[in-house]
Design a protein around this motif. Sequence first.
Motif, PDB file in Angstrom:
ATOM      1  N   THR A   1       2.682   4.434 -12.170  1.00  0.00           N
ATOM      2  CA  THR A   1       1.286   4.224 -12.536  1.00  0.00           C
ATOM      3  C   THR A   1       0.689   3.124 -11.667  1.00  0.00           C
ATOM      4  OG1 THR A   1       1.728   4.864 -14.824  1.00  0.00           O
ATOM      5  CG2 THR A   1      -0.234   3.518 -14.438  1.00  0.00           C
ATOM      6  N   PRO A   2      -0.575   3.218 -11.271  1.00  0.00           N
ATOM      7  CA  PRO A   2      -1.196   2.134 -10.502  1.00  0.00           C
ATOM      8  C   PRO A   2      -1.113   0.801 -11.247  1.00  0.00           C
ATOM      9  CG  PRO A   2      -2.585   4.078 -10.481  1.00  0.00           C
ATOM     10  CD  PRO A   2      -1.497   4.360 -11.465  1.00  0.00           C
ATOM     11  N   VAL A   3      -0.939  -0.279 -10.477  1.00  0.00           N
ATOM     12  CA  VAL A   3      -0.793  -1.621 -11.044  1.00  0.00           C
ATOM     13  C   VAL A   3      -1.829  -2.541 -10.430  1.00  0.00           C
ATOM     14  CG1 VAL A   3       0.748  -3.617 -11.348  1.00  0.00           C
ATOM     15  CG2 VAL A   3       1.686  -1.287 -11.415  1.00  0.00           C
ATOM     16  N   LEU A   4      -2.468  -3.351 -11.282  1.00  0.00           N
ATOM     17  CA  LEU A   4      -3.428  -4.364 -10.850  1.00  0.00           C
ATOM     18  C   LEU A   4      -2.967  -5.706 -11.407  1.00  0.00           C
ATOM     19  CD1 LEU A   4      -7.291  -4.150 -10.866  1.00  0.00           C
ATOM     20  CD2 LEU A   4      -6.170  -6.076 -11.983  1.00  0.00           C
ATOM     21  N   ALA A   5      -2.874  -6.722 -10.540  1.00  0.00           N
ATOM     22  CA  ALA A   5      -2.406  -8.041 -10.967  1.00  0.00           C
ATOM     23  C   ALA A   5      -3.497  -9.080 -10.732  1.00  0.00           C
ATOM     24  CB  ALA A   5      -1.148  -8.436 -10.204  1.00  0.00           C
ATOM     25  N   ALA A   6      -3.698  -9.940 -11.730  1.00  0.00           N
ATOM     26  CA  ALA A   6      -4.678 -11.029 -11.638  1.00  0.00           C
ATOM     27  C   ALA A   6      -3.917 -12.349 -11.663  1.00  0.00           C
ATOM     28  CB  ALA A   6      -5.676 -10.950 -12.791  1.00  0.00           C
TER      29      ALA A   6
ATOM     30  N   ARG B   1       3.882 -14.718   0.817  1.00  0.00           N
ATOM     31  CA  ARG B   1       4.740 -13.589   1.200  1.00  0.00           C
ATOM     32  C   ARG B   1       4.855 -12.584   0.061  1.00  0.00           C
ATOM     33  NH1 ARG B   1       8.031 -17.749   3.232  1.00  0.00           N
ATOM     34  NH2 ARG B   1       9.456 -17.544   1.455  1.00  0.00           N
ATOM     35  N   ASN B   2       5.031 -13.088  -1.159  1.00  0.00           N
ATOM     36  CA  ASN B   2       5.182 -12.185  -2.302  1.00  0.00           C
ATOM     37  C   ASN B   2       3.922 -11.367  -2.548  1.00  0.00           C
ATOM     38  OD1 ASN B   2       7.813 -13.081  -2.794  1.00  0.00           O
ATOM     39  ND2 ASN B   2       7.136 -14.705  -4.170  1.00  0.00           N
ATOM     40  N   VAL B   3       2.761 -12.004  -2.440  1.00  0.00           N
ATOM     41  CA  VAL B   3       1.496 -11.288  -2.624  1.00  0.00           C
ATOM     42  C   VAL B   3       1.328 -10.224  -1.541  1.00  0.00           C
ATOM     43  CG1 VAL B   3      -1.019 -11.518  -2.546  1.00  0.00           C
ATOM     44  CG2 VAL B   3       0.340 -13.136  -3.891  1.00  0.00           C
TER      45      VAL B   3
ATOM     46  N   GLY C   1       1.304  -1.270  -2.437  1.00  0.00           N
ATOM     47  CA  GLY C   1       0.243  -0.519  -3.085  1.00  0.00           C
ATOM     48  C   GLY C   1      -0.284  -1.125  -4.368  1.00  0.00           C
ATOM     49  N   ILE C   2       0.167  -2.321  -4.714  1.00  0.00           N
ATOM     50  CA  ILE C   2      -0.328  -2.994  -5.914  1.00  0.00           C
ATOM     51  C   ILE C   2      -1.604  -3.752  -5.570  1.00  0.00           C
ATOM     52  CG2 ILE C   2       0.160  -4.858  -7.575  1.00  0.00           C
ATOM     53  CD1 ILE C   2       3.081  -3.980  -7.499  1.00  0.00           C
ATOM     54  N   THR C   3      -2.614  -3.622  -6.401  1.00  0.00           N
ATOM     55  CA  THR C   3      -3.857  -4.364  -6.208  1.00  0.00           C
ATOM     56  C   THR C   3      -3.678  -5.768  -6.770  1.00  0.00           C
ATOM     57  OG1 THR C   3      -5.198  -2.361  -6.371  1.00  0.00           O
ATOM     58  CG2 THR C   3      -6.321  -4.463  -6.747  1.00  0.00           C
ATOM     59  N   VAL C   4      -3.791  -6.777  -5.897  1.00  0.00           N
ATOM     60  CA  VAL C   4      -3.688  -8.173  -6.315  1.00  0.00           C
ATOM     61  C   VAL C   4      -5.048  -8.825  -6.097  1.00  0.00           C
ATOM     62  CG1 VAL C   4      -2.492 -10.378  -6.050  1.00  0.00           C
ATOM     63  CG2 VAL C   4      -1.257  -8.234  -5.656  1.00  0.00           C
ATOM     64  N   LEU C   5      -5.692  -9.235  -7.166  1.00  0.00           N
ATOM     65  CA  LEU C   5      -6.994  -9.871  -7.060  1.00  0.00           C
ATOM     66  C   LEU C   5      -6.863 -11.268  -6.477  1.00  0.00           C
ATOM     67  CD1 LEU C   5      -8.552  -8.926 -10.530  1.00  0.00           C
ATOM     68  CD2 LEU C   5      -8.613  -7.630  -8.385  1.00  0.00           C
ATOM     69  N   GLU C   6      -7.947 -11.775  -5.918  1.00  0.00           N
ATOM     70  CA  GLU C   6      -7.984 -13.167  -5.486  1.00  0.00           C
ATOM     71  C   GLU C   6      -8.279 -14.055  -6.690  1.00  0.00           C
ATOM     72  OE1 GLU C   6      -7.596 -14.836  -2.384  1.00  0.00           O
ATOM     73  OE2 GLU C   6      -6.616 -12.910  -1.973  1.00  0.00           O
TER      74      GLU C   6
END
Length: 394
Positions: free
Chosen positions: A112-117, A132-134, A141-146
């Motif tokens: 499933t798509p993942v979004l991390a804040a 590096r981890n971000v 393919g994970i969306t990581v917000l600023e």
Amino acid sequence: MKRILLIVGGGIAAYKACELIRLLRARGHAVRCVLTEGGSHFVTPMTLAALSEDQVFTTLWDLKDEAEMGHIQLSRQADLIVVAPATADLIARMAAGIADDLATTLLLATDTPVLAAPAMNVRMWQHPATRRNVARLRADGITVLEPDEGAMACGEYGPGRLPEPTAIAAAIDGALTPVEPVLAGRHVIVTAGPTHEPIDPVRYIANRSSGRQGFAIAGALAALGARVTLIAGPVSLPTPAGVDRVDVETALDMAAAVEPALPADAAVMVAAVADWRVAPAPQKVKKTGDTPAFVLIENPDILATLSHSPQRPSLVVGFAAETEQVLNHARAKLTRKQCDWIVANDVSGDVMGGEANAVHIVTADGVDSWPRTGKDEVARGLARRIADALMGAA
């Protein structure tokens, strides 16, 4: 109605998860929560259950829930998994593929798509390990917000605050919106990264461009259905999904790679091409006590050449990395290069090599200024604008 699985990580910002749940429920979404051990020190399962009107999951070792591999079902029944707050520790374990609790196990088991804040201390956010981890998560393919910038509970100031729940909810809306292949059948050329101009066999002239913005734009255009040819300078970034990549080193190499990539419907010239080169020495230049003299040779102007080409794409977009008078220089470059748009930014800070950008789109009709946001968000916005321009010209 969409089903959202919210993983609440440990950290003082966990209290904002309560407001996020309220916003998502108001939008008509179903929310189910996974509360990490760290998160339980800041909010309670009862609070999250009352707000979500659903069971809250806390452990991988619950006999009732795991009798039928409940973590697998949790990971695959949602339309989107959201990690908020995503602490430095949780981000590190996600990037390493560790599965030592319920949250990380279901994240590793999901398609499933993942979004991390993210939310953490400014120094933790800026630490090379976190960067590096971000980058690894985004490449996966994970969306990581600023994160937001501001005062923190620890008393320090800077980037690292959890984005406001309204901003996270907006990002969730964007992630849940199906992407139509509106650029199917269109070909777009993207150049990205720096060029390296050899001085001798071991040294070169270069700049600090990481290539991240250009790679993000290439990926965003491919996500809209375009056939994308990415001409990349010497960077170690992974190739975005669905993108054809051509690796080059020098400005001459890049110029030579653009022409055979034509014809194209659009060209997005993001690369920070070195303005000059030297005639390289055949052997390593040694220290002799005298300062060596290098004669600079102007490199070809790839953007201007493309703008005047008989095979000119219908949309030519240039980039201007400036340190002063950003808009004045961008307007002058638009006229001088005869392209359709200039995307200008101020690189006097941490933009080159960083994860965020604030851009101005300069056209003959005026200037559209965008606030500082993640480079992935900038890329998606530019891709949509390019799609609108190409479809309007059809």
